[in-house]
Scaffold this motif. Structure first.
Motif, PDB file in Angstrom:
ATOM      1  N   CYS A 209       0.854  -1.189   0.000  1.00 21.57           N
ATOM      2  CA  CYS A 209       0.000   0.000   0.000  1.00 21.57           C
ATOM      3  C   CYS A 209       0.892   1.241   0.000  1.00 21.57           C
ATOM      4  CB  CYS A 209      -0.895   0.018   1.235  1.00 21.57           C
ATOM      5  SG  CYS A 209      -1.977  -1.395   1.373  1.00 21.57           S
ATOM      6  N   PRO A 210       1.104   1.844  -1.177  1.00 26.87           N
ATOM      7  CA  PRO A 210       2.023   2.978  -1.236  1.00 26.87           C
ATOM      8  C   PRO A 210       1.459   4.209  -0.517  1.00 26.87           C
ATOM      9  CG  PRO A 210       0.940   2.691  -3.346  1.00 26.87           C
ATOM     10  CD  PRO A 210       0.521   1.541  -2.481  1.00 26.87           C
ATOM     11  N   PRO A 211       2.324   4.975   0.128  1.00 26.29           N
ATOM     12  CA  PRO A 211       1.883   6.194   0.783  1.00 26.29           C
ATOM     13  C   PRO A 211       1.510   7.261  -0.247  1.00 26.29           C
ATOM     14  CG  PRO A 211       4.263   5.992   0.902  1.00 26.29           C
ATOM     15  CD  PRO A 211       3.756   4.744   0.267  1.00 26.29           C
ATOM     16  N   VAL A 212       0.842   8.316   0.195  1.00 28.28           N
ATOM     17  CA  VAL A 212       0.468   9.439  -0.662  1.00 28.28           C
ATOM     18  C   VAL A 212       1.026  10.724  -0.055  1.00 28.28           C
ATOM     19  CG1 VAL A 212      -1.640   8.363  -1.528  1.00 28.28           C
ATOM     20  CG2 VAL A 212      -1.765   9.799   0.491  1.00 28.28           C
ATOM     21  N   LEU A 213       1.239  11.703  -0.921  1.00 29.13           N
ATOM     22  CA  LEU A 213       1.628  13.037  -0.484  1.00 29.13           C
ATOM     23  C   LEU A 213       0.357  13.868  -0.411  1.00 29.13           C
ATOM     24  CD1 LEU A 213       3.950  15.111   0.073  1.00 29.13           C
ATOM     25  CD2 LEU A 213       3.775  15.686  -2.361  1.00 29.13           C
ATOM     26  N   VAL A 214       0.103  14.501   0.719  1.00 26.65           N
ATOM     27  CA  VAL A 214      -1.126  15.279   0.900  1.00 26.65           C
ATOM     28  C   VAL A 214      -0.765  16.729   1.193  1.00 26.65           C
ATOM     29  CG1 VAL A 214      -3.230  15.561   2.268  1.00 26.65           C
ATOM     30  CG2 VAL A 214      -2.342  13.261   1.800  1.00 26.65           C
ATOM     31  N   VAL A 215      -1.349  17.640   0.414  1.00 25.97           N
ATOM     32  CA  VAL A 215      -1.244  19.068   0.662  1.00 25.97           C
ATOM     33  C   VAL A 215      -2.644  19.504   1.066  1.00 25.97           C
ATOM     34  CG1 VAL A 215      -0.703  21.330  -0.307  1.00 25.97           C
ATOM     35  CG2 VAL A 215       0.540  19.308  -1.093  1.00 25.97           C
ATOM     36  N   ALA A 216      -2.766  20.047   2.271  1.00 29.59           N
ATOM     37  CA  ALA A 216      -4.091  20.402   2.784  1.00 29.59           C
ATOM     38  C   ALA A 216      -4.131  21.859   3.216  1.00 29.59           C
ATOM     39  CB  ALA A 216      -4.449  19.503   3.963  1.00 29.59           C
ATOM     40  N   GLY A 217      -5.216  22.511   2.838  1.00 25.17           N
ATOM     41  CA  GLY A 217      -5.448  23.894   3.230  1.00 25.17           C
ATOM     42  C   GLY A 217      -6.734  24.004   4.008  1.00 25.17           C
ATOM     43  N   ALA A 218      -7.199  25.228   4.182  1.00 26.99           N
ATOM     44  CA  ALA A 218      -8.397  25.483   4.973  1.00 26.99           C
ATOM     45  C   ALA A 218      -9.652  24.901   4.338  1.00 26.99           C
ATOM     46  CB  ALA A 218      -8.570  26.983   5.183  1.00 26.99           C
ATOM     47  N   THR A 219      -9.699  24.858   3.011  1.00 29.04           N
ATOM     48  CA  THR A 219     -10.947  24.446   2.359  1.00 29.04           C
ATOM     49  C   THR A 219     -10.823  23.225   1.458  1.00 29.04           C
ATOM     50  OG1 THR A 219     -10.552  25.947   0.516  1.00 29.04           O
ATOM     51  CG2 THR A 219     -11.842  26.810   2.366  1.00 29.04           C
ATOM     52  N   ALA A 220      -9.610  22.751   1.221  1.00 26.35           N
ATOM     53  CA  ALA A 220      -9.452  21.625   0.283  1.00 26.35           C
ATOM     54  C   ALA A 220      -8.157  20.891   0.563  1.00 26.35           C
ATOM     55  CB  ALA A 220      -9.467  22.142  -1.157  1.00 26.35           C
ATOM     56  N   ALA A 221      -8.036  19.725  -0.072  1.00 29.58           N
ATOM     57  CA  ALA A 221      -6.803  18.942   0.021  1.00 29.58           C
ATOM     58  C   ALA A 221      -6.543  18.291  -1.334  1.00 29.58           C
ATOM     59  CB  ALA A 221      -6.918  17.873   1.098  1.00 29.58           C
ATOM     60  N   VAL A 222      -5.270  18.117  -1.635  1.00 34.17           N
ATOM     61  CA  VAL A 222      -4.854  17.440  -2.849  1.00 34.17           C
ATOM     62  C   VAL A 222      -3.934  16.301  -2.438  1.00 34.17           C
ATOM     63  CG1 VAL A 222      -3.514  17.655  -4.980  1.00 34.17           C
ATOM     64  CG2 VAL A 222      -5.001  19.513  -4.254  1.00 34.17           C
ATOM     65  N   SER A 223      -4.174  15.124  -2.993  1.00 30.11           N
ATOM     66  CA  SER A 223      -3.319  13.973  -2.717  1.00 30.11           C
ATOM     67  C   SER A 223      -2.621  13.560  -4.003  1.00 30.11           C
ATOM     68  CB  SER A 223      -4.146  12.783  -2.221  1.00 30.11           C
ATOM     69  OG  SER A 223      -4.743  13.080  -0.996  1.00 30.11           O
ATOM     70  N   LEU A 224      -1.320  13.340  -3.913  1.00 32.48           N
ATOM     71  CA  LEU A 224      -0.567  12.772  -5.025  1.00 32.48           C
ATOM     72  C   LEU A 224      -0.363  11.306  -4.698  1.00 32.48           C
ATOM     73  CD1 LEU A 224       2.153  15.487  -5.683  1.00 32.48           C
ATOM     74  CD2 LEU A 224       0.101  15.032  -7.001  1.00 32.48           C
ATOM     75  N   ALA A 225      -1.030  10.467  -5.441  1.00 32.61           N
ATOM     76  CA  ALA A 225      -0.958   9.023  -5.203  1.00 32.61           C
ATOM     77  C   ALA A 225      -0.106   8.373  -6.286  1.00 32.61           C
ATOM     78  CB  ALA A 225      -2.357   8.424  -5.210  1.00 32.61           C
ATOM     79  N   VAL A 226       0.603   7.343  -5.905  1.00 26.54           N
ATOM     80  CA  VAL A 226       1.420   6.604  -6.869  1.00 26.54           C
ATOM     81  C   VAL A 226       0.677   5.322  -7.254  1.00 26.54           C
ATOM     82  CG1 VAL A 226       3.546   7.557  -5.929  1.00 26.54           C
ATOM     83  CG2 VAL A 226       2.726   5.365  -5.090  1.00 26.54           C
ATOM     84  N   PRO A 227       1.047   4.744  -8.396  1.00 27.31           N
ATOM     85  CA  PRO A 227       0.402   3.491  -8.799  1.00 27.31           C
ATOM     86  C   PRO A 227       0.664   2.383  -7.776  1.00 27.31           C
ATOM     87  CG  PRO A 227       1.696   4.422 -10.600  1.00 27.31           C
ATOM     88  CD  PRO A 227       2.027   5.199  -9.375  1.00 27.31           C
ATOM     89  N   HIS A 228      -0.229   1.428  -7.729  1.00 21.33           N
ATOM     90  CA  HIS A 228      -0.039   0.289  -6.828  1.00 21.33           C
ATOM     91  C   HIS A 228       1.020  -0.680  -7.349  1.00 21.33           C
ATOM     92  CE1 HIS A 228      -3.064   1.137  -3.791  1.00 21.33           C
ATOM     93  NE2 HIS A 228      -3.823   1.597  -4.767  1.00 21.33           N
ATOM     94  N   ALA A 229       1.278  -0.653  -8.642  1.00 22.24           N
ATOM     95  CA  ALA A 229       2.257  -1.566  -9.237  1.00 22.24           C
ATOM     96  C   ALA A 229       3.677  -1.120  -8.894  1.00 22.24           C
ATOM     97  CB  ALA A 229       2.075  -1.620 -10.757  1.00 22.24           C
ATOM     98  N   ARG A 230       4.387  -1.949  -8.153  1.00 19.11           N
ATOM     99  CA  ARG A 230       5.752  -1.618  -7.718  1.00 19.11           C
ATOM    100  C   ARG A 230       6.680  -1.278  -8.879  1.00 19.11           C
ATOM    101  NH1 ARG A 230       8.099  -2.808  -2.949  1.00 19.11           N
ATOM    102  NH2 ARG A 230       6.748  -3.523  -1.297  1.00 19.11           N
ATOM    103  N   GLU A 231       6.499  -1.939 -10.025  1.00 21.34           N
ATOM    104  CA  GLU A 231       7.388  -1.683 -11.152  1.00 21.34           C
ATOM    105  C   GLU A 231       7.265  -0.254 -11.690  1.00 21.34           C
ATOM    106  OE1 GLU A 231       3.718  -3.844 -12.670  1.00 21.34           O
ATOM    107  OE2 GLU A 231       5.140  -4.191 -11.046  1.00 21.34           O
ATOM    108  N   GLU A 232       6.218   0.451 -11.328  1.00 21.70           N
ATOM    109  CA  GLU A 232       6.040   1.839 -11.756  1.00 21.70           C
ATOM    110  C   GLU A 232       6.592   2.838 -10.746  1.00 21.70           C
ATOM    111  OE1 GLU A 232       2.218   2.833 -13.514  1.00 21.70           O
ATOM    112  OE2 GLU A 232       1.726   0.691 -13.472  1.00 21.70           O
TER     113      GLU A 232
END
Length: 92
Positions: free
Chosen positions: A33-56
């Motif tokens: 289960c790869p981790p995600v990068l989360v940028v969160a502000g007062a009204t919204a959040a954006v997550s940068l998710a990576v593929p589940h496939a390790r080769e990627e």
């Protein structure tokens, strides 16, 4: 700096604030289960998710390093301009 072709058609703009948070969050209990990068502000959040496939993941590492470099460049540019307000006025 001139806008790139990609930046001209980009549809989402996040106006960052000093108190916005950036964190790496786990998505599950196992290494598959790869981790995600989360940028969160007062009204919204954006997550940068990576593929589940390790080769990627290697390709994702390359992208994240480019992202880091871009963030560092932006931070240095802003710090320089904040230190010399007349520099910003000359760019208008």
């Amino acid at each position: 700096m001139e806008a790139t072709k990609a930046s001209r058609w980009m549809g989402v703009t996040w106006r960052v604030r000093a108190d916005d948070s950036v964190s790496v969050e786990e998505t599950g209990p196992g290494r598959e289960c790869p981790p995600v990068l989360v940028v969160a502000g007062a009204t919204a959040a954006v997550s940068l998710a990576v593929p589940h496939a390790r080769e990627e993941w290697t390709g994702c590492v390359a992208f994240l390093l480019r992202l880091r470099d871009g963030v560092e460049e932006l931070a240095e540019t802003l710090a320089s301009r904040a230190a010399d307000p007349e520099d910003c006025d000359e760019r208008r």
